[in-house]
Design an enzyme around this catalytic site. Sequence first.
Site, PDB file in Angstrom:
ATOM      1  N   HIS A 185       0.815  -1.212   0.000  1.00  0.00           N
ATOM      2  CA  HIS A 185       0.000   0.000   0.000  1.00  0.00           C
ATOM      3  C   HIS A 185       0.853   1.268   0.000  1.00  0.00           C
ATOM      4  O   HIS A 185       0.577   2.227  -0.718  1.00  0.00           O
ATOM      5  CB  HIS A 185      -0.890  -0.011   1.244  1.00  0.00           C
ATOM      6  CG  HIS A 185      -2.254   0.449   0.961  1.00  0.00           C
ATOM      7  ND1 HIS A 185      -3.366  -0.189   1.428  1.00  0.00           N
ATOM      8  CD2 HIS A 185      -2.705   1.480   0.229  1.00  0.00           C
ATOM      9  CE1 HIS A 185      -4.432   0.443   0.998  1.00  0.00           C
ATOM     10  NE2 HIS A 185      -4.059   1.455   0.272  1.00  0.00           N
ATOM     11  N   ARG A 292     -10.447  -6.204 -15.437  1.00  0.00           N
ATOM     12  CA  ARG A 292     -10.609  -7.347 -14.518  1.00  0.00           C
ATOM     13  C   ARG A 292     -12.016  -7.282 -13.908  1.00  0.00           C
ATOM     14  O   ARG A 292     -12.224  -6.636 -12.882  1.00  0.00           O
ATOM     15  CB  ARG A 292      -9.579  -7.280 -13.396  1.00  0.00           C
ATOM     16  CG  ARG A 292      -8.143  -7.571 -13.808  1.00  0.00           C
ATOM     17  CD  ARG A 292      -7.229  -7.472 -12.585  1.00  0.00           C
ATOM     18  NE  ARG A 292      -5.954  -8.148 -12.774  1.00  0.00           N
ATOM     19  CZ  ARG A 292      -4.821  -7.507 -13.064  1.00  0.00           C
ATOM     20  NH1 ARG A 292      -4.793  -6.211 -13.201  1.00  0.00           N
ATOM     21  NH2 ARG A 292      -3.683  -8.198 -13.195  1.00  0.00           N
ATOM     22  N   GLU A 427      -2.014 -17.976 -19.838  1.00  0.00           N
ATOM     23  CA  GLU A 427      -1.376 -17.841 -18.525  1.00  0.00           C
ATOM     24  C   GLU A 427      -1.106 -19.206 -17.906  1.00  0.00           C
ATOM     25  O   GLU A 427      -0.648 -19.320 -16.781  1.00  0.00           O
ATOM     26  CB  GLU A 427      -2.197 -16.944 -17.601  1.00  0.00           C
ATOM     27  CG  GLU A 427      -3.661 -17.288 -17.503  1.00  0.00           C
ATOM     28  CD  GLU A 427      -4.466 -16.257 -16.690  1.00  0.00           C
ATOM     29  OE1 GLU A 427      -3.868 -15.460 -15.953  1.00  0.00           O
ATOM     30  OE2 GLU A 427      -5.701 -16.285 -16.794  1.00  0.00           O
ATOM     31  N   ASP A 451       0.480 -15.055 -13.821  1.00  0.00           N
ATOM     32  CA  ASP A 451       0.236 -16.480 -13.562  1.00  0.00           C
ATOM     33  C   ASP A 451       1.179 -17.370 -14.371  1.00  0.00           C
ATOM     34  O   ASP A 451       1.673 -18.376 -13.863  1.00  0.00           O
ATOM     35  CB  ASP A 451      -1.219 -16.840 -13.890  1.00  0.00           C
ATOM     36  CG  ASP A 451      -2.148 -16.471 -12.739  1.00  0.00           C
ATOM     37  OD1 ASP A 451      -1.787 -16.749 -11.583  1.00  0.00           O
ATOM     38  OD2 ASP A 451      -3.213 -15.898 -12.994  1.00  0.00           O
ATOM     39  N   CYS A 498      -0.943  -8.653 -20.791  1.00  0.00           N
ATOM     40  CA  CYS A 498      -1.554  -7.781 -19.773  1.00  0.00           C
ATOM     41  C   CYS A 498      -1.025  -8.071 -18.376  1.00  0.00           C
ATOM     42  O   CYS A 498      -1.470  -7.478 -17.408  1.00  0.00           O
ATOM     43  CB  CYS A 498      -3.069  -7.910 -19.815  1.00  0.00           C
ATOM     44  SG  CYS A 498      -3.631  -9.593 -19.509  1.00  0.00           S
TER      45      CYS A 498
END
Length: 537
Positions: A185, A292, A427, A451, A498
Amino acid sequence: MKIGIPASRGYAIGQAYIKKHVELHITSDTPKDLLAEKELLHKAAEQSKKQLEKVRKKALESMGEEKAMVFDAHLMLFDDPEFIGAIASEIEGGKNALKATQDIMDSYVAIFESMDDEYMRERAADIKDVAKRLMNNLAGIDDSFNIEDTNTIVIAHDLTPSDTAQLDRSKVIAFLTNIGGRTSHSAIMARTLEIPAVVGLGDITETVSNGDILIVDGIEGKVIVDPDHETVTKYVLLQEAYNKEKEELKKLVDTEARTKSGKRIDVAGNIGKPEDVHKVIENGADGIGLFRTEFLYMDREEMPTEDEQFESYKYVLDKMEGKPVVIRTLDIGGDKQLPYLVMPNEMNPFLGYRAIRLCLDRTDLFKIQLRALLRASVYGNLKVMFPMVSSLDEFLKSKELVEECTQELLAEGHKVSESIEWGIMVEIPSAAVMADELAKYVDFFSIGTNDLIQYTLAADRMSEKVSYLYNPMHPAVLRLIKMTIDGAHSQGKWCGMCGEMAGDETAIATLVAYGLDEFSMSASSILRAKQIILEQE
Ligand code: PEP
Ligand code: MG
């Protein structure tokens, strides 16, 4: 010199300010008066809310509405009966307020941190932030900032979003933390504030003293303590060059990304929520390369309806004014759970019941999304892709459902575009290996390196212990990428990427050389990627 993880680009030269890290002393003692303990909790919650309202105001002034909204979410937690109520019932069960808060925080954080989605992992940081504030107030600890000097470099064990919001931008020019990674974060906030940051430095709070002169190199992840005159001069020059370059980059907003030999390459943006489309447009993207859609399903009590989804897809298509918009169908399951969807417990959720596997099993859910997509298709240049495809059969079955939905919609009097492109995310290694075959059936590929890398190298993308193996430039990964691009081209199809690697400055030249047609990345990386592409042969 100290080396950490570069989290936000840029250079800074200034003096160290170490944020005190006061350890909370938490015992398992049972309080004598449970009612009084609950009263203490509610008072600390009220105090925390008042502080947060101030922090929110500051964030709004320094970072704008979108970032200030993080604190609305924090404020809401204090009114959430499930959160404060859960702590109160732990107290009723005999725990003291500090211990009860810590236990509830730990259980929430464990759930969020196990999710493979970056957005959901960030929610764990929110819970920690809120619980820490509450615990400090319960213990009477004040850990607010007290920065007086300009050119201050803040050093902390970690910075929570509310710490970051309190940073006075007229005084704080960089920050450094002991822990964290590029997607933590604090790193995300630093990029929003556009101040350099280096995270994951280990023990920087111990090795630097208040007032030490530091150089922060947010590009290479370096921190130089008490630099000599020569080094300062070198970095002043680097800083000037960097600022000039940043200004220059803005000129590329309307420039097409084309290699020197004339190959046009699309640079697109990744989004999670429909509103994210604005930043992508501001940065001059050629389209949306990944929407997404699972974010539409999260943070709510029930499935989004067909109409709700239709509105979201239409919104993005409208805003992109005819530019390509690649929408990915639901990638949920495994470790990404929805509160309203009962899922089996699995030993290996990443290899389990998720994404297209779940959608083909729960066609009732899948058809709602497909119908919404098909109805939205007439409002722009829609391309749809299916996630986690491991074999042709999954794509063909999905297309059968698309056909079924199309016929239903036409019979109901809806319009459906005839020029939608249908693709898959590559992926899973099996899809990469079989790319030339799959390319006979699909309209395009988009490589999901996040992935693909973890499956190829058997290195969990979430595990710090094996992160040294998670290497985008591993020859095995590069071969699979090349096979995918060549497979697409052998059938006259296009291939995009992506995953995070598409925005990785050190990978772009290789990917251009491999013939990748489209790069999709976070909005803030777009202009730099365009510049790198312009420099390629
Ligand atoms: C990927 O795997 O590269 C990808 C883009 O998908 P996600 O990060 O959402 O799994
Ligand atoms: Mg993925």
